[in-house]
Design an enzyme around this catalytic site. Structure first.
Site, PDB file in Angstrom:
ATOM      1  N   GLN A 126      -3.614  -5.204  -2.464  1.00  0.00           N
ATOM      2  CA  GLN A 126      -4.343  -5.690  -2.552  1.00  0.00           C
ATOM      3  C   GLN A 126      -5.336  -4.939  -3.600  1.00  0.00           C
ATOM      4  O   GLN A 126      -5.037  -3.855  -4.499  1.00  0.00           O
ATOM      5  CB  GLN A 126      -4.947  -3.879  -1.627  1.00  0.00           C
ATOM      6  CG  GLN A 126      -5.800  -3.306  -1.105  1.00  0.00           C
ATOM      7  CD  GLN A 126      -5.957  -2.761   0.035  1.00  0.00           C
ATOM      8  OE1 GLN A 126      -5.000  -1.586   0.249  1.00  0.00           O
ATOM      9  NE2 GLN A 126      -7.053  -2.391   0.892  1.00  0.00           N
ATOM     10  N   GLY A 127      -6.394  -5.783  -4.071  1.00  0.00           N
ATOM     11  CA  GLY A 127      -7.065  -5.501  -5.453  1.00  0.00           C
ATOM     12  C   GLY A 127      -8.610  -4.343  -5.289  1.00  0.00           C
ATOM     13  O   GLY A 127      -9.615  -5.462  -5.373  1.00  0.00           O
ATOM     14  N   TYR A 128      -8.412  -3.133  -4.601  1.00  0.00           N
ATOM     15  CA  TYR A 128     -10.073  -2.919  -4.309  1.00  0.00           C
ATOM     16  C   TYR A 128     -10.706  -1.420  -5.284  1.00  0.00           C
ATOM     17  O   TYR A 128     -11.349  -1.518  -6.234  1.00  0.00           O
ATOM     18  CB  TYR A 128     -10.083  -2.100  -2.865  1.00  0.00           C
ATOM     19  CG  TYR A 128     -10.177  -2.859  -1.423  1.00  0.00           C
ATOM     20  CD1 TYR A 128      -9.524  -3.824  -1.247  1.00  0.00           C
ATOM     21  CD2 TYR A 128     -10.369  -2.199  -0.472  1.00  0.00           C
ATOM     22  CE1 TYR A 128     -10.108  -5.190  -0.066  1.00  0.00           C
ATOM     23  CE2 TYR A 128     -11.232  -2.633   0.680  1.00  0.00           C
ATOM     24  CZ  TYR A 128     -10.591  -4.110   0.458  1.00  0.00           C
ATOM     25  OH  TYR A 128     -11.192  -4.956   1.828  1.00  0.00           O
ATOM     26  N   SER A 129      -9.521  -0.755  -5.663  1.00  0.00           N
ATOM     27  CA  SER A 129      -9.729   0.562  -6.549  1.00  0.00           C
ATOM     28  C   SER A 129      -9.863   0.242  -7.482  1.00  0.00           C
ATOM     29  O   SER A 129      -8.959  -0.661  -8.274  1.00  0.00           O
ATOM     30  CB  SER A 129      -8.550   1.775  -5.915  1.00  0.00           C
ATOM     31  OG  SER A 129      -8.300   2.205  -4.465  1.00  0.00           O
ATOM     32  N   GLU A 244      -7.080  -1.125   8.169  1.00  0.00           N
ATOM     33  CA  GLU A 244      -6.577  -0.204   7.521  1.00  0.00           C
ATOM     34  C   GLU A 244      -6.038   1.093   8.717  1.00  0.00           C
ATOM     35  O   GLU A 244      -5.012   1.516   8.765  1.00  0.00           O
ATOM     36  CB  GLU A 244      -6.269  -0.417   6.320  1.00  0.00           C
ATOM     37  CG  GLU A 244      -5.874   0.258   5.393  1.00  0.00           C
ATOM     38  CD  GLU A 244      -6.188   0.806   3.922  1.00  0.00           C
ATOM     39  OE1 GLU A 244      -6.879   0.493   3.710  1.00  0.00           O
ATOM     40  OE2 GLU A 244      -5.891   1.662   2.977  1.00  0.00           O
ATOM     41  N   SER A 382      -9.268   9.297   1.604  1.00  0.00           N
ATOM     42  CA  SER A 382      -8.507  10.804   0.851  1.00  0.00           C
ATOM     43  C   SER A 382      -9.117  11.813   3.030  1.00  0.00           C
ATOM     44  O   SER A 382     -10.171  11.368   3.213  1.00  0.00           O
ATOM     45  CB  SER A 382      -8.884  11.220   0.079  1.00  0.00           C
ATOM     46  OG  SER A 382     -10.933  11.380   0.302  1.00  0.00           O
ATOM     47  N   GLU A 384     -11.126  14.726   2.473  1.00  0.00           N
ATOM     48  CA  GLU A 384     -12.149  14.753   2.464  1.00  0.00           C
ATOM     49  C   GLU A 384     -13.162  13.868   2.680  1.00  0.00           C
ATOM     50  O   GLU A 384     -14.336  14.129   3.935  1.00  0.00           O
ATOM     51  CB  GLU A 384     -12.528  14.971   0.975  1.00  0.00           C
ATOM     52  CG  GLU A 384     -12.033  16.309   0.651  1.00  0.00           C
ATOM     53  CD  GLU A 384     -10.658  15.814   0.082  1.00  0.00           C
ATOM     54  OE1 GLU A 384      -9.468  14.923   0.219  1.00  0.00           O
ATOM     55  OE2 GLU A 384      -9.602  16.935   0.077  1.00  0.00           O
TER      56      GLU A 384
HETATM   57  C1  LIG Z   1       0.049   5.630  -3.521  1.00  0.00           C
HETATM   58  C2  LIG Z   1      -1.008   5.407  -4.071  1.00  0.00           C
HETATM   59  C3  LIG Z   1      -0.899   3.809  -3.275  1.00  0.00           C
HETATM   60  C4  LIG Z   1      -2.238   3.198  -3.518  1.00  0.00           C
HETATM   61  N1  LIG Z   1      -2.593   1.654  -3.097  1.00  0.00           N
HETATM   62  C5  LIG Z   1      -3.841   1.191  -3.244  1.00  0.00           C
HETATM   63  C6  LIG Z   1      -4.013  -0.392  -3.522  1.00  0.00           C
HETATM   64  O1  LIG Z   1      -2.710  -0.437  -2.997  1.00  0.00           O
HETATM   65  N2  LIG Z   1      -4.489  -0.864  -3.449  1.00  0.00           N
HETATM   66  C7  LIG Z   1      -6.041  -0.234  -3.407  1.00  0.00           C
HETATM   67  O2  LIG Z   1      -7.178  -0.826  -3.571  1.00  0.00           O
HETATM   68  N3  LIG Z   1      -6.072   1.068  -3.291  1.00  0.00           N
HETATM   69  C8  LIG Z   1      -4.586   1.720  -3.473  1.00  0.00           C
HETATM   70  N4  LIG Z   1      -5.275   3.303  -4.133  1.00  0.00           N
HETATM   71  C9  LIG Z   1      -5.887   4.094  -4.481  1.00  0.00           C
HETATM   72  C10 LIG Z   1      -6.273   4.979  -2.850  1.00  0.00           C
HETATM   73  O3  LIG Z   1      -7.658   4.003  -2.032  1.00  0.00           O
HETATM   74  C11 LIG Z   1      -6.526   5.722  -3.917  1.00  0.00           C
HETATM   75  O4  LIG Z   1      -6.529   6.710  -4.828  1.00  0.00           O
HETATM   76  C12 LIG Z   1      -8.424   6.397  -2.406  1.00  0.00           C
HETATM   77  O5  LIG Z   1      -9.982   5.890  -2.381  1.00  0.00           O
HETATM   78  C13 LIG Z   1      -8.670   7.889  -3.934  1.00  0.00           C
HETATM   79  O6  LIG Z   1     -10.064   7.097  -4.909  1.00  0.00           O
HETATM   80  P1  LIG Z   1      -9.507   8.338  -6.116  1.00  0.00           P
HETATM   81  O7  LIG Z   1      -8.267   8.331  -6.589  1.00  0.00           O
HETATM   82  O8  LIG Z   1     -10.738   6.656  -6.769  1.00  0.00           O
HETATM   83  O9  LIG Z   1     -10.137   9.440  -5.803  1.00  0.00           O
HETATM   84  P2  LIG Z   1     -11.871   9.708  -5.841  1.00  0.00           P
HETATM   85  O10 LIG Z   1     -12.296   9.286  -5.492  1.00  0.00           O
HETATM   86  O11 LIG Z   1     -12.390  10.240  -7.520  1.00  0.00           O
HETATM   87  O12 LIG Z   1     -12.066  11.259  -5.566  1.00  0.00           O
HETATM   88  C14 LIG Z   1     -11.046  12.447  -6.031  1.00  0.00           C
HETATM   89  C15 LIG Z   1     -11.427  14.132  -4.997  1.00  0.00           C
HETATM   90  O13 LIG Z   1     -12.458  13.895  -4.834  1.00  0.00           O
HETATM   91  C16 LIG Z   1     -12.868  13.692  -3.576  1.00  0.00           C
HETATM   92  N5  LIG Z   1     -14.271  13.588  -2.386  1.00  0.00           N
HETATM   93  C17 LIG Z   1     -14.882  12.028  -3.687  1.00  0.00           C
HETATM   94  N6  LIG Z   1     -15.848  11.834  -3.170  1.00  0.00           N
HETATM   95  C18 LIG Z   1     -15.970  13.144  -2.150  1.00  0.00           C
HETATM   96  C19 LIG Z   1     -17.535  13.213  -1.413  1.00  0.00           C
HETATM   97  N7  LIG Z   1     -18.333  12.465  -1.170  1.00  0.00           N
HETATM   98  N8  LIG Z   1     -16.589  14.267  -0.273  1.00  0.00           N
HETATM   99  C20 LIG Z   1     -15.902  15.068  -0.459  1.00  0.00           C
HETATM  100  N9  LIG Z   1     -14.238  15.199  -1.339  1.00  0.00           N
HETATM  101  C21 LIG Z   1     -14.711  14.311  -1.979  1.00  0.00           C
HETATM  102  C22 LIG Z   1     -11.748  12.646  -2.852  1.00  0.00           C
HETATM  103  O14 LIG Z   1     -10.628  13.928  -1.468  1.00  0.00           O
HETATM  104  C23 LIG Z   1     -10.521  13.464  -4.126  1.00  0.00           C
HETATM  105  O15 LIG Z   1      -9.860  14.205  -2.962  1.00  0.00           O
HETATM  106  C24 LIG Z   1      -3.137   3.765  -3.260  1.00  0.00           C
HETATM  107  C25 LIG Z   1      -3.557   5.363  -3.454  1.00  0.00           C
HETATM  108  C26 LIG Z   1      -2.214   6.224  -3.748  1.00  0.00           C
HETATM  109  C27 LIG Z   1      -2.449   6.728  -4.026  1.00  0.00           C
END
Ligand SMILES: Cc1cc2nc3c(=O)[nH]c(=O)nc-3n(C[C@H](O)[C@H](O)[C@H](O)COP(=O)(O)OP(=O)(O)OC[C@H]3O[C@@H](n4cnc5c(N)ncnc54)[C@H](O)[C@@H]3O)c2cc1C
Length: 399
Positions: A126-129, A244, A382, A384
């Site tokens: 999955q290439g989203y993040s 999901e 997440s 939040e």
């Molecule tokens: C083990 C693991 C596997 C993963 N696998 C995949 C994968 O296969 N493919 C893929 O595409 N992604 C994957 N992800 C990514 C995952 O979807 C993201 O980590 C997640 O969406 C959070 O984004 P971020 O890490 O950029 O954190 P950020 O979005 O930068 O958030 C950082 C912190 O700020 C908080 N925050 C952000 N915005 C707000 C808001 N508006 N209000 C309140 N709080 C906020 C968040 O809750 C978090 O605590 C994976 C992540 C992990 C940890």
């Protein structure tokens, strides 16, 4: 819920129990129930053993090889596997991109991609993040520029689970910058063997290799690999995210973890008594058990709503928070119950090589599992972000 629907689901439940007892490869069940790391070969064997009954894609429509399960059957399937301590059903093909392709794809895309998903001949990622685009997914910057019948893709994806094993990656890319961020996004299927793709491992805090960063440097992707309209990828991305989030309440896994915790509390001694005979630890287990029961009850309420045609919105977010939190707390209590054995950590034992350093046979995998599970309140949206969704729904604000 109609009696007939319920009876069908209970028949499926009985079949799955029988399958877990008699047919499921025992080496795989042994590793997963002890939280050891499975290899790609083991996961493929696992997915194929499910598919030998048609269950890997049981929720797909019959015309694409599925069994047209109701939401209840889908829930029961995951619930029973979880209760037996089975590995997770690898979602990227069967749960995520498969339904996108049969719902929005062209006939040619369906012919090309669906069969290898069903047979697990092709592994998807999955290439989203991206760095800077996780919770705020619409901020993604990976760019796809049109060059005749191809897109030239440049950018970086991160946290890409099991990309080291993947043949293909479904990917959100930016095809236009001129409009509202969500409108310029397209959904591409990228062959990870294409020139310009580099997959680098990222170690998570359990020191294991689950996730990766994927670099895309002038990667040529045929336009025919775009699903849906150019610029129409956001709708597909959201369709996939609802899938999901809606089916992941993990009641079965929590029941399995609770059972193991109770057994350990009876097994481990603390002074002259067993751990479970100490009032404080007993209360901790009782509270966890209550939370699992509540999770189960609310899951069935949400299912009942879904079966009567209501979409799970804020309720799915509530389940995601509760399920990930209670599971984390169950595993943390298990680490505590194991005492010294819970913190003895040898990455070699995670691959099933040799016994654990200390303690009962399933102590070897627990710390890695506990650490990795910190991510459960981050991925899939997440905590939040889920709370924001609930707040908007309660306050009647636009989502
Ligand atoms: C083990 C693991 C596997 C993963 N696998 C995949 C994968 O296969 N493919 C893929 O595409 N992604 C994957 N992800 C990514 C995952 O979807 C993201 O980590 C997640 O969406 C959070 O984004 P971020 O890490 O950029 O954190 P950020 O979005 O930068 O958030 C950082 C912190 O700020 C908080 N925050 C952000 N915005 C707000 C808001 N508006 N209000 C309140 N709080 C906020 C968040 O809750 C978090 O605590 C994976 C992540 C992990 C940890």
């Amino acid at each position: 819920m109609s009696a007939e629907l319920w009876a069908r689901a209970e028949r499926l439940r009985a079949e799955i129990r029988e399958f877990c007892r008699t047919t499921l490869p025992s080496d795989i069940l042994h590793k997963s129930s002890q939280h050891l790391m499975l290899t790609k070969e083991e996961y493929v064997r696992w997915m194929r053993s499910l598919q030998s009954r048609g269950w890997g894609v049981g929720h797909w429509p019959r015309e694409y090889g599925g069994l047209a399960w109701s939401a209840l059957e889908r829930f029961v399937f995951e619930d029973e596997l979880g209760r037996a301590g089975c590995p997770w059903v690898i979602p990227f093909g069967v749960k995520y991109v498969g339904p996108v392709i049969y719902t929005f794809g062209t006939e040619q895309q369906k012919r090309r991609f669906l069969a290898p998903i069903v047979s697990t001949d092709e592994w998807w990622a999955q290439g989203y993040s991206e760095p800077g685009a996780g919770s705020d997914l619409a901020g993604l910057r990976t760019a796809a520029e049109r060059d005749g019948d191809y897109y030239i893709v440049n950018g970086q994806k991160c946290w890409t689970t099991y990309a080291q094993w993947a043949d293909w990656m479904f990917c959100l890319v930016r095809t236009s910058r001129d409009e509202r961020a969500q409108n310029g996004i397209s959904f591409l299927l990228i062959d990870l063997r294409s020139p310009g793709v580099v997959v680098n491992p990222v170690r998570t805090m359990d020191m294991c290799h689950h996730v990766n960063e994927v670099w895309l440097d002038n990667v040529r992707v045929p336009v025919e690999n775009r699903v849906g309209e150019e610029g129409g990828g956001w709708k597909l991305a959201k369709f996939l995210l609802v899938n999901e989030r809606t089916y992941g309440s993990g009641v079965g896994e929590s029941c399995f973890a609770l059972g193991r915790l109770k057994a350990l509390a009876a097994e481990m001694s603390c002074g002259v008594r067993s751990l479970g005979e100490h009032a404080a630890f007993r209360r901790r287990i009782d509270e966890l058990e209550l939370r699992v029961l509540v999770l189960e009850t609310v899951s069935y309420q949400v299912l009942t709503d879904m079966l009567s045609g209501r979409e799970a919105g804020a309720e799915a977010s509530m389940l995601k928070i509760r399920a990930s939190e209670v599971y984390q707390d169950l595993i943390e209590a298990t680490v505590d119950a194991l005492g010294y054995a819970g913190v003895a950590y040898d990455p070699q034992t995670l691959h099933g090589e040799g016994p654990p350093l200390l303690g009962p046979s399933d102590a070897g995998g627990i710390l890695h599992y506990h650490l990795y599970n910190r991510a459960a309140t981050i991925y899939g949206g997440s905590t939040e972000i889920q709370r924001n969704i609930i707040a908007k729904s309660v306050l009647g604000l636009p989502s």
